[in-house]
Write a protein that holds these residues in place. Structure first.
Motif, PDB file in Angstrom:
ATOM      1  N   SER A 122      58.169  56.294  37.998  1.00 43.94           N
ATOM      2  CA  SER A 122      59.134  57.927  37.870  1.00 43.94           C
ATOM      3  C   SER A 122      58.442  58.800  37.096  1.00 43.94           C
ATOM      4  O   SER A 122      58.638  59.528  37.457  1.00 43.94           O
ATOM      5  CB  SER A 122      60.282  56.719  37.886  1.00 43.94           C
ATOM      6  OG  SER A 122      60.640  56.699  36.540  1.00 43.94           O
ATOM      7  N   ARG A 123      58.086  57.981  35.951  1.00 43.39           N
ATOM      8  CA  ARG A 123      57.353  59.388  34.921  1.00 43.39           C
ATOM      9  C   ARG A 123      57.208  58.210  34.033  1.00 43.39           C
ATOM     10  O   ARG A 123      57.132  57.067  33.301  1.00 43.39           O
ATOM     11  CB  ARG A 123      58.482  59.933  34.290  1.00 43.39           C
ATOM     12  CG  ARG A 123      60.285  59.008  33.302  1.00 43.39           C
ATOM     13  CD  ARG A 123      60.820  60.287  33.433  1.00 43.39           C
ATOM     14  NE  ARG A 123      60.651  61.089  32.600  1.00 43.39           N
ATOM     15  CZ  ARG A 123      61.058  63.060  32.416  1.00 43.39           C
ATOM     16  NH1 ARG A 123      62.602  62.968  33.376  1.00 43.39           N
ATOM     17  NH2 ARG A 123      61.170  63.459  31.285  1.00 43.39           N
ATOM     18  N   ILE A 124      55.875  58.567  32.970  1.00 42.46           N
ATOM     19  CA  ILE A 124      54.972  57.853  32.079  1.00 42.46           C
ATOM     20  C   ILE A 124      56.317  57.855  30.859  1.00 42.46           C
ATOM     21  O   ILE A 124      57.507  58.494  30.270  1.00 42.46           O
ATOM     22  CB  ILE A 124      54.185  58.484  31.155  1.00 42.46           C
ATOM     23  CG1 ILE A 124      52.784  59.394  31.919  1.00 42.46           C
ATOM     24  CG2 ILE A 124      53.562  57.987  29.588  1.00 42.46           C
ATOM     25  CD1 ILE A 124      52.189  58.284  32.795  1.00 42.46           C
ATOM     26  N   GLY A 125      56.468  55.877  30.740  1.00 41.38           N
ATOM     27  CA  GLY A 125      57.316  55.666  29.300  1.00 41.38           C
ATOM     28  C   GLY A 125      58.153  54.967  30.170  1.00 41.38           C
ATOM     29  O   GLY A 125      59.030  54.311  29.515  1.00 41.38           O
ATOM     30  N   SER A 126      58.973  55.569  31.525  1.00 43.64           N
ATOM     31  CA  SER A 126      59.986  54.690  32.170  1.00 43.64           C
ATOM     32  C   SER A 126      59.759  53.305  32.413  1.00 43.64           C
ATOM     33  O   SER A 126      58.648  52.678  32.001  1.00 43.64           O
ATOM     34  CB  SER A 126      59.704  55.494  33.211  1.00 43.64           C
ATOM     35  OG  SER A 126      58.892  54.512  34.763  1.00 43.64           O
ATOM     36  N   GLY A 127      61.169  52.581  32.617  1.00 50.95           N
ATOM     37  CA  GLY A 127      60.976  51.151  32.854  1.00 50.95           C
ATOM     38  C   GLY A 127      59.474  50.817  34.099  1.00 50.95           C
ATOM     39  O   GLY A 127      58.963  49.681  34.075  1.00 50.95           O
ATOM     40  N   SER A 128      59.192  51.363  35.148  1.00 49.04           N
ATOM     41  CA  SER A 128      58.419  51.437  35.789  1.00 49.04           C
ATOM     42  C   SER A 128      57.114  51.528  35.406  1.00 49.04           C
ATOM     43  O   SER A 128      55.708  50.776  35.726  1.00 49.04           O
ATOM     44  CB  SER A 128      58.766  51.990  37.144  1.00 49.04           C
ATOM     45  OG  SER A 128      58.769  53.403  36.987  1.00 49.04           O
ATOM     46  N   TYR A 129      57.552  52.495  34.440  1.00 44.64           N
ATOM     47  CA  TYR A 129      55.692  52.435  33.673  1.00 44.64           C
ATOM     48  C   TYR A 129      55.233  51.405  32.325  1.00 44.64           C
ATOM     49  O   TYR A 129      54.719  51.040  33.138  1.00 44.64           O
ATOM     50  CB  TYR A 129      55.526  53.780  32.865  1.00 44.64           C
ATOM     51  CG  TYR A 129      54.125  53.707  31.971  1.00 44.64           C
ATOM     52  CD1 TYR A 129      53.347  54.120  32.640  1.00 44.64           C
ATOM     53  CD2 TYR A 129      54.600  53.365  30.873  1.00 44.64           C
ATOM     54  CE1 TYR A 129      52.264  54.879  31.994  1.00 44.64           C
ATOM     55  CE2 TYR A 129      53.397  53.514  29.623  1.00 44.64           C
ATOM     56  CZ  TYR A 129      52.128  54.284  30.545  1.00 44.64           C
ATOM     57  OH  TYR A 129      51.269  54.469  29.670  1.00 44.64           O
ATOM     58  N   VAL A 130      56.257  51.041  31.939  1.00 42.47           N
ATOM     59  CA  VAL A 130      56.057  49.815  30.755  1.00 42.47           C
ATOM     60  C   VAL A 130      56.007  48.384  31.029  1.00 42.47           C
ATOM     61  O   VAL A 130      55.051  48.241  30.805  1.00 42.47           O
ATOM     62  CB  VAL A 130      57.858  50.156  29.720  1.00 42.47           C
ATOM     63  CG1 VAL A 130      57.594  49.309  29.189  1.00 42.47           C
ATOM     64  CG2 VAL A 130      57.685  51.169  28.832  1.00 42.47           C
ATOM     65  N   MET A 131      57.096  48.288  32.381  1.00 42.57           N
ATOM     66  CA  MET A 131      56.881  46.954  33.091  1.00 42.57           C
ATOM     67  C   MET A 131      55.634  46.585  34.071  1.00 42.57           C
ATOM     68  O   MET A 131      55.170  45.513  33.492  1.00 42.57           O
ATOM     69  CB  MET A 131      58.123  46.710  33.696  1.00 42.57           C
ATOM     70  CG  MET A 131      59.015  46.526  33.752  1.00 42.57           C
ATOM     71  SD  MET A 131      58.853  45.328  31.696  1.00 42.57           S
ATOM     72  CE  MET A 131      59.021  43.723  32.626  1.00 42.57           C
ATOM     73  N   ALA A 132      54.753  47.777  34.289  1.00 41.72           N
ATOM     74  CA  ALA A 132      53.253  47.377  34.686  1.00 41.72           C
ATOM     75  C   ALA A 132      52.077  47.202  33.703  1.00 41.72           C
ATOM     76  O   ALA A 132      51.772  46.061  34.170  1.00 41.72           O
ATOM     77  CB  ALA A 132      52.731  48.818  35.352  1.00 41.72           C
ATOM     78  N   PHE A 133      52.254  47.584  32.625  1.00 38.68           N
ATOM     79  CA  PHE A 133      51.352  47.059  31.505  1.00 38.68           C
ATOM     80  C   PHE A 133      51.951  45.951  30.858  1.00 38.68           C
ATOM     81  O   PHE A 133      51.270  44.906  30.876  1.00 38.68           O
ATOM     82  CB  PHE A 133      51.295  47.992  30.515  1.00 38.68           C
ATOM     83  CG  PHE A 133      50.686  49.303  30.559  1.00 38.68           C
ATOM     84  CD1 PHE A 133      49.356  49.322  31.278  1.00 38.68           C
ATOM     85  CD2 PHE A 133      51.280  50.299  31.563  1.00 38.68           C
ATOM     86  CE1 PHE A 133      49.141  50.992  31.161  1.00 38.68           C
ATOM     87  CE2 PHE A 133      50.077  51.773  31.985  1.00 38.68           C
ATOM     88  CZ  PHE A 133      49.201  51.304  31.608  1.00 38.68           C
ATOM     89  N   VAL A 134      53.198  45.949  31.019  1.00 38.27           N
ATOM     90  CA  VAL A 134      53.636  43.956  30.871  1.00 38.27           C
ATOM     91  C   VAL A 134      53.303  43.341  31.819  1.00 38.27           C
ATOM     92  O   VAL A 134      52.984  42.006  31.648  1.00 38.27           O
ATOM     93  CB  VAL A 134      55.525  43.558  30.356  1.00 38.27           C
ATOM     94  CG1 VAL A 134      56.118  42.428  30.467  1.00 38.27           C
ATOM     95  CG2 VAL A 134      55.818  44.567  29.640  1.00 38.27           C
ATOM     96  N   LEU A 135      53.281  43.701  33.079  1.00 37.93           N
ATOM     97  CA  LEU A 135      52.803  42.403  34.342  1.00 37.93           C
ATOM     98  C   LEU A 135      51.237  42.282  34.016  1.00 37.93           C
ATOM     99  O   LEU A 135      50.816  41.363  33.884  1.00 37.93           O
ATOM    100  CB  LEU A 135      52.422  43.468  35.027  1.00 37.93           C
ATOM    101  CG  LEU A 135      52.385  42.586  36.774  1.00 37.93           C
ATOM    102  CD1 LEU A 135      52.890  40.992  37.487  1.00 37.93           C
ATOM    103  CD2 LEU A 135      51.732  43.437  38.102  1.00 37.93           C
ATOM    104  N   ALA A 136      50.358  43.611  33.424  1.00 38.14           N
ATOM    105  CA  ALA A 136      48.991  43.406  33.420  1.00 38.14           C
ATOM    106  C   ALA A 136      48.753  42.411  31.910  1.00 38.14           C
ATOM    107  O   ALA A 136      47.733  41.854  32.070  1.00 38.14           O
ATOM    108  CB  ALA A 136      48.291  44.762  32.929  1.00 38.14           C
TER     109      ALA A 136
END
Length: 304
Positions: A122-136
Motif C-alpha cells: 500500500s505504501r513504503i513502511g506500511s504493514g503490507s511492506y514490513v511483513m513482506a520482509f519479515v516473510l523473506a
C-alpha cells in the motif's frame, strides 16, 4: 496534561477490527470524529505527523504495531524527534497476514515461488511492506546486497487486488501482496484471488498512537473504547450483524475471526518488551537499522 478544545480526531482502518470502536461511539457516546483510512497504517502515521491545523490531520490512530514501530524507528534513524507516541494496546492477539495473487496466475503457486517476484504494497513502511520482509527473513531470502523481491507501491486493498490480476492485455502491476486473512477471504471465495500462504505477526497486532501523549482527552477515550470492547464481548450477535452488514464478510467468516481475536481488556499503555521484540524482528528483516533505538523513545504510556 495538554487541554484541547475540539473533538478528538481518531483514525482507524475500516475493517472488522474496528467493531469495538464503533460500539464505543454508538453505545457509549465516545466524543470523537472517527475517520476511516483504507490505505492502512502507513497513511495513518502520515496523518498523525501532518500539521495539527491540516484538515487531514489526526490526533489518535488505531493501527498495526509493525507500521507504527517501523515509522518511529525510521524517524529516530533520521535524527528526528518522535512526532507521535504509543499510548495503548488495542488487540493482544497476532495478525494473520494472507499472501495472495490473481486467481488465474499460473506462475505463483506457493510461497517458494515468491522469491525474486514483485510484491505489491500500500505504501513504503506500511504493514503490507514490513511483513513482506519479515516473510523473506523467515524464508532465509535476506542476502547481503540482494533484494528478496521487487517492491511496487500500489495503493489500497482494491488497487492491490487489481494489480495482481492484470488481464485484458494489462500487465499485472505486482505478482503478490499481503493483507489480513479474513478481509481477503471473500475474494478467494468469489474467484478473484488465489491464496498462496500466510504468516502471523510475532507480536500483538494493534496499538493506539497519539500525536500528543499528554492530551487530556486520551483518558476519556480509553475508557469509552474499553466499554466498547466489553460490549462487543457480551453482544456477539450484534457484532456479527455490524460486520456483515457494513463490510464484505460472511457470517461464518465473522464468527471464525471472532474466535481468533483477543482485544485488550484495558487499552491503556504499551508493554515495553513487546515493542523491543518488534524492533528486534524488524532489524533482522532489514526494515530498521541499529540506529532505530527502541521502546524508550517509542512508548509514551507504559502498561502498569
Amino acid at each position: 496534561m495538554t487541554h484541547h478544545p475540539k473533538r478528538l480526531r481518531i483514525g482507524f482502518i475500516p475493517e472488522h477490527f474496528s467493531t469495538p470502536l464503533h460500539f464505543a461511539r454508538t453505545h457509549f457516546a465516545l466524543d470523537a470524529d472517527l475517520t476511516p483510512e483504507p490505505l492502512g497504517t502507513g497513511a495513518l502515521t502520515t496523518r498523525l505527523k501532518t500539521l495539527a491545523s491540516d484538515p487531514q490531520a489526526l490526533d489518535v490512530a488505531i493501527g498495526l504495531t509493525e507500521g507504527f514501530v517501523a515509522d518511529l524507528g525510521r524517524s529516530k534513524t533520521a535524527g528526528k524527534e518522535a512526532e507521535f507516541g504509543l499510548v495503548g494496546t488495542y488487540v493482544e492477539s497476532p495478525l494473520c497476514w494472507a499472501i495472495s495473487t490473481g486467481a488465474e496466475r499460473g506462475d505463483v503457486g506457493g510461497v517458494e515461488d515468491l522469491r525474486g517476484k514483485r510484491v505489491g504494497v500500500s505504501r513504503i513502511g506500511s504493514g503490507s511492506y514490513v511483513m513482506a520482509f519479515v516473510l523473506a527473513d523467515q524464508q532465509g531470502w535476506l542476502k547481503e546486497g540482494e533484494e528478496p523481491f521487487g517492491v511496487e507501491v500500489i495503493g489500497d486493498f482494491a488497487a492491490l487486488r487489481k494489480a495482481v490480476r492484470g488481464g485484458e492485455g494489462l500487465k499485472a502491476g505486482a505478482d503478490f501482496f499481503m493483507w489480513e486473512h479474513f478481509t481477503t477471504k471473500h475474494y478467494w471465495d468469489c474467484g478473484e484471488l488465489k491464496r498462496v500462504g500466510e504468516i502471523y505477526t510475532p507480536w500483538p497486532s494493534w496499538m493506539v498512537a497519539a500525536r500528543d501523549p499528554e492530551d487530556s482527552r486520551l483518558e476519556g477515550m480509553a475508557e469509552k473504547i474499553n466499554q466498547g470492547v466489553r460490549y462487543y464481548l457480551e453482544h456477539q450477535q450484534e457484532a456479527i450483524q455490524h460486520i456483515t452488514s457494513t463490510m464484505k464478510y460472511s457470517k461464518e467468516d465473522a464468527k471464525a475471526w471472532m474466535g481468533t481475536v483477543k482485544f485488550a481488556e484495558d487499552v491503556r499503555g504499551v508493554d515495553m518488551g513487546v515493542v523491543d521484540e518488534t524492533v528486534k524482528v524488524l532489524r533482522k528483516a532489514g526494515v530498521l537499522t541499529e540506529e532505530a533505538g527502541g521502546s524508550e523513545h517509542m512508548v509514551a504510556m507504559k502498561r502498569s
